[in-house]
Design an enzyme around this catalytic site. Structure first.
Site, PDB file in Angstrom:
ATOM      1  N   GLY A  16       7.719  -1.110  -5.424  1.00  0.00           N
ATOM      2  CA  GLY A  16       6.603  -0.590  -5.487  1.00  0.00           C
ATOM      3  C   GLY A  16       5.811  -0.282  -4.083  1.00  0.00           C
ATOM      4  O   GLY A  16       5.137   0.710  -4.261  1.00  0.00           O
ATOM      5  N   ASP A  17       6.320  -1.131  -3.312  1.00  0.00           N
ATOM      6  CA  ASP A  17       5.975  -0.609  -1.675  1.00  0.00           C
ATOM      7  C   ASP A  17       6.389   0.924  -1.549  1.00  0.00           C
ATOM      8  O   ASP A  17       5.596   1.606  -0.928  1.00  0.00           O
ATOM      9  CB  ASP A  17       6.369  -1.613  -0.801  1.00  0.00           C
ATOM     10  CG  ASP A  17       6.261  -1.314   0.665  1.00  0.00           C
ATOM     11  OD1 ASP A  17       5.008  -1.173   0.872  1.00  0.00           O
ATOM     12  OD2 ASP A  17       6.976  -1.169   1.419  1.00  0.00           O
ATOM     13  N   ALA A  18       7.631   1.272  -1.665  1.00  0.00           N
ATOM     14  CA  ALA A  18       8.107   2.686  -1.387  1.00  0.00           C
ATOM     15  C   ALA A  18       7.645   3.598  -2.415  1.00  0.00           C
ATOM     16  O   ALA A  18       7.078   4.743  -2.008  1.00  0.00           O
ATOM     17  CB  ALA A  18       9.539   2.501  -1.660  1.00  0.00           C
TER      18      ALA A  18
END
Length: 128
Positions: A16-18
């Site tokens: 999710g960070d990416a």
């Protein structure tokens, strides 16, 4: 939502960070077609830092998220992480992790319509 419980919550946040970063950068470039990297980068970090993500999750939780989406974020933000925030409190960092996990699950589900809805709200920045 499909059952992604077998994927570790922090792994969902890793993905999710990416995805979060990609969405933020996409919005910046689409809205400012002539933007230069030196100007885009600080604008992007406004949305990507843990303090902003934490505020976004709090706003989304109160106004937008379904019970299932809240549960995904809650499970991830309550996990113990090996990483610590540099410029945020533990609570802010944990909230950011919860938001990133939710984004990761929506991405894995290929629920791009819901991701678009959520990022429209995030990029308006009313919670900041």
């Amino acid at each position: 939502m499909d059952n992604f419980y077998e994927i570790h919550d922090l792994t969902k946040a890793y993905l999710g960070d990416a995805v979060y970063s990609m969405y933020v950068r996409s919005y910046i470039v689409k809205d400012n077609k002539k933007v230069r990297v030196k100007d885009a980068h600080p604008l992007g970090t406004t949305y990507e830092k843990a303090t902003s993500q934490s505020k976004a999750l709090e706003y989304l939780t109160e106004h937008v998220l379904t019970d299932e989406e809240k549960d995904i974020a809650r499970r991830a933000k309550n996990k113990k992480s090996q990483t610590k925030a540099k410029n945020a409190t533990s609570k802010e960092y944990n909230n950011a992790t919860g938001l990133e996990a939710l984004v990761g699950v929506l991405y894995l589900n290929e629920d791009f319509e819901r991701l678009d809805e959520i990022f429209e709200i995030i990029m308006r920045g009313e919670y900041l």
